[in-house]
Motif scaffolding. Structure first.
Motif, PDB file in Angstrom:
ATOM      1  N   SER A 129       0.467  -4.720   3.414  1.00  0.00           N
ATOM      2  CA  SER A 129       0.547  -5.844   2.483  1.00  0.00           C
ATOM      3  C   SER A 129       1.784  -5.665   1.598  1.00  0.00           C
ATOM      4  O   SER A 129       2.382  -4.571   1.544  1.00  0.00           O
ATOM      5  CB  SER A 129      -0.702  -5.903   1.603  1.00  0.00           C
ATOM      6  OG  SER A 129      -0.716  -4.799   0.702  1.00  0.00           O
ATOM      7  N   GLY A 130       2.159  -6.725   0.884  1.00  0.00           N
ATOM      8  CA  GLY A 130       3.315  -6.635   0.002  1.00  0.00           C
ATOM      9  C   GLY A 130       3.161  -5.552  -1.050  1.00  0.00           C
ATOM     10  O   GLY A 130       4.104  -4.797  -1.333  1.00  0.00           O
ATOM     11  N   GLY A 131       1.973  -5.453  -1.629  1.00  0.00           N
ATOM     12  CA  GLY A 131       1.727  -4.429  -2.636  1.00  0.00           C
ATOM     13  C   GLY A 131       1.795  -3.023  -2.065  1.00  0.00           C
ATOM     14  O   GLY A 131       2.338  -2.106  -2.684  1.00  0.00           O
ATOM     15  N   GLU A 132       1.250  -2.852  -0.854  1.00  0.00           N
ATOM     16  CA  GLU A 132       1.290  -1.537  -0.207  1.00  0.00           C
ATOM     17  C   GLU A 132       2.723  -1.149   0.156  1.00  0.00           C
ATOM     18  O   GLU A 132       3.121   0.012   0.009  1.00  0.00           O
ATOM     19  CB  GLU A 132       0.407  -1.546   1.036  1.00  0.00           C
ATOM     20  CG  GLU A 132      -1.081  -1.618   0.721  1.00  0.00           C
ATOM     21  CD  GLU A 132      -1.931  -1.924   1.945  1.00  0.00           C
ATOM     22  OE1 GLU A 132      -3.142  -1.677   1.893  1.00  0.00           O
ATOM     23  OE2 GLU A 132      -1.375  -2.426   2.967  1.00  0.00           O
ATOM     24  N   GLN A 133       3.488  -2.122   0.640  1.00  0.00           N
ATOM     25  CA  GLN A 133       4.887  -1.838   0.949  1.00  0.00           C
ATOM     26  C   GLN A 133       5.640  -1.400  -0.309  1.00  0.00           C
ATOM     27  O   GLN A 133       6.458  -0.471  -0.265  1.00  0.00           O
ATOM     28  CB  GLN A 133       5.566  -3.065   1.553  1.00  0.00           C
ATOM     29  CG  GLN A 133       5.140  -3.363   2.968  1.00  0.00           C
ATOM     30  CD  GLN A 133       5.931  -4.495   3.586  1.00  0.00           C
ATOM     31  OE1 GLN A 133       6.857  -5.034   2.989  1.00  0.00           O
ATOM     32  NE2 GLN A 133       5.561  -4.876   4.806  1.00  0.00           N
ATOM     33  N   GLN A 134       5.344  -2.059  -1.424  1.00  0.00           N
ATOM     34  CA  GLN A 134       6.035  -1.695  -2.661  1.00  0.00           C
ATOM     35  C   GLN A 134       5.610  -0.314  -3.141  1.00  0.00           C
ATOM     36  O   GLN A 134       6.446   0.462  -3.613  1.00  0.00           O
ATOM     37  CB  GLN A 134       5.772  -2.752  -3.745  1.00  0.00           C
ATOM     38  CG  GLN A 134       6.744  -2.716  -4.905  1.00  0.00           C
ATOM     39  CD  GLN A 134       8.141  -3.180  -4.522  1.00  0.00           C
ATOM     40  OE1 GLN A 134       8.645  -2.869  -3.451  1.00  0.00           O
ATOM     41  NE2 GLN A 134       8.783  -3.906  -5.415  1.00  0.00           N
ATOM     42  N   MET A 135       4.338   0.036  -2.991  1.00  0.00           N
ATOM     43  CA  MET A 135       3.900   1.373  -3.372  1.00  0.00           C
ATOM     44  C   MET A 135       4.592   2.433  -2.526  1.00  0.00           C
ATOM     45  O   MET A 135       5.034   3.466  -3.041  1.00  0.00           O
ATOM     46  CB  MET A 135       2.370   1.494  -3.254  1.00  0.00           C
ATOM     47  CG  MET A 135       1.619   0.785  -4.364  1.00  0.00           C
ATOM     48  SD  MET A 135      -0.158   1.163  -4.409  1.00  0.00           S
ATOM     49  CE  MET A 135      -0.733   0.235  -2.999  1.00  0.00           C
ATOM     50  N   LEU A 136       4.698   2.169  -1.208  1.00  0.00           N
ATOM     51  CA  LEU A 136       5.365   3.124  -0.334  1.00  0.00           C
ATOM     52  C   LEU A 136       6.849   3.240  -0.679  1.00  0.00           C
ATOM     53  O   LEU A 136       7.396   4.350  -0.773  1.00  0.00           O
ATOM     54  CB  LEU A 136       5.198   2.699   1.131  1.00  0.00           C
ATOM     55  CG  LEU A 136       5.932   3.547   2.176  1.00  0.00           C
ATOM     56  CD1 LEU A 136       5.523   5.012   2.088  1.00  0.00           C
ATOM     57  CD2 LEU A 136       5.676   2.989   3.580  1.00  0.00           C
ATOM     58  N   ALA A 137       7.505   2.099  -0.885  1.00  0.00           N
ATOM     59  CA  ALA A 137       8.938   2.120  -1.194  1.00  0.00           C
ATOM     60  C   ALA A 137       9.209   2.821  -2.519  1.00  0.00           C
ATOM     61  O   ALA A 137      10.130   3.642  -2.632  1.00  0.00           O
ATOM     62  CB  ALA A 137       9.484   0.692  -1.226  1.00  0.00           C
ATOM     63  N   VAL A 138       8.404   2.505  -3.519  1.00  0.00           N
ATOM     64  CA  VAL A 138       8.572   3.131  -4.836  1.00  0.00           C
ATOM     65  C   VAL A 138       8.272   4.623  -4.756  1.00  0.00           C
ATOM     66  O   VAL A 138       8.998   5.448  -5.322  1.00  0.00           O
ATOM     67  CB  VAL A 138       7.674   2.432  -5.874  1.00  0.00           C
ATOM     68  CG1 VAL A 138       7.544   3.264  -7.147  1.00  0.00           C
ATOM     69  CG2 VAL A 138       8.230   1.050  -6.206  1.00  0.00           C
ATOM     70  N   GLY A 139       7.208   4.980  -4.043  1.00  0.00           N
ATOM     71  CA  GLY A 139       6.870   6.390  -3.892  1.00  0.00           C
ATOM     72  C   GLY A 139       7.973   7.163  -3.205  1.00  0.00           C
ATOM     73  O   GLY A 139       8.357   8.256  -3.644  1.00  0.00           O
ATOM     74  N   ARG A 140       8.517   6.608  -2.114  1.00  0.00           N
ATOM     75  CA  ARG A 140       9.626   7.269  -1.410  1.00  0.00           C
ATOM     76  C   ARG A 140      10.821   7.481  -2.328  1.00  0.00           C
ATOM     77  O   ARG A 140      11.449   8.539  -2.321  1.00  0.00           O
ATOM     78  CB  ARG A 140      10.082   6.417  -0.217  1.00  0.00           C
ATOM     79  CG  ARG A 140       9.290   6.631   1.051  1.00  0.00           C
ATOM     80  CD  ARG A 140       9.797   5.782   2.199  1.00  0.00           C
ATOM     81  NE  ARG A 140      11.238   5.528   2.161  1.00  0.00           N
ATOM     82  CZ  ARG A 140      12.046   5.617   3.218  1.00  0.00           C
ATOM     83  NH1 ARG A 140      11.551   6.008   4.383  1.00  0.00           N
ATOM     84  NH2 ARG A 140      13.304   5.334   3.130  1.00  0.00           N
TER      85      ARG A 140
END
Length: 233
Positions: A129-140
């Motif tokens: 999902s968009g939120g999950e993608q953002q969490m992954l991108a921010v975490g990376r």
């Protein structure tokens, strides 16, 4: 007074013959969050892409810890730079776990920051999902412990609860690790929550430098810049 992590001085940048940035100047210290405010097309995202090396600067300086930040994007990433920009942050065909490995970030670290990602480790990043993608991108970006992270419209398209979740993680991690953050934002009320200070861009020029406490009080001036009206600084 110690030198800022990031110094941008008189930055000019263009797409071919179209000049987009004409005079962008700001500093960001360790642990601080600078928001770049402005309407669509003002030059906010171009500023991030110029710092990251995706858009060539035609004039001015970009300094990281007092040293010129130059070379192609991958070289700048090696100079302790993290970037979260749509379409440039994740490998969509790779799983969450593989995206983490590619960035040198452990699964444990991501789950400490975003525990809700535990069940998504084997899912391709493009299927999140968009939120999950953002969490992954921010975490990376954050968990590599860079000295500088660039975030393009961190909360765009996210629900209010997901926006708070991601913003809180960014603020906590930046403060904990002393990461300097530059975050593009369009909405004053979100910037007021994220920022320690802000730079308001109009027509490729920084028109105002403001502390977070001034953002709401000077909202009328910021909105005038959005509309291209003159503002007495």
């Amino acid at each position: 007074m110690s030198r800022p992590v990031l110094e941008v001085r008189g930055l000019r940048a263009a797409y071919g013959r179209r000049q987009v940035l004409r005079d962008v100047t700001f500093n960001v210290a360790a642990g601080d969050v600078l928001t770049l405010l402005g309407r669509n097309g003002a030059g906010k995202s171009t500023t991030l892409l110029a710092i990251a090396g995706f858009v060539p600067n035609t004039q001015g300086e970009i300094l990281l810890n007092g040293q010129p930040l130059c070379g192609p994007p991958h070289a700048r990433m090696r100079q302790a730079l993290g970037l979260v920009v749509k379409g440039r942050s994740l490998s969509g065909s790779l799983s969450v776990a593989d995206n983490l490995r590619l960035a040198g970030v452990s699964r444990k670290e991501l789950l400490e920051l975003f525990p809700e990602m535990e069940r998504r480790m084997t899912v391709a990043a493009g299927q999140l999902s968009g939120g999950e993608q953002q969490m992954l991108a921010v975490g990376r970006a954050l968990l590599r412990r860079p000295q500088l992270v660039l975030l393009d419209e961190l909360t765009f398209g996210l629900s209010p609860s997901m926006s708070r979740r991601v913003v809180d993680a960014v603020l906590a991690q930046a403060a904990r690790d002393g990461i300097a953050v530059v975050a593009v934002e369009q909405h004053i009320h979100i910037a007021e929550r994220i920022a320690t200070h802000a730079a308001v861009i109009g027509e490729g020029v920084v028109r105002l430098h403001l502390h977070r406490d001034e953002l709401l009080r000077r909202a009328a001036e910021i909105e005038a810049i959005y509309l291209g009206l003159p503002v007495d600084v």
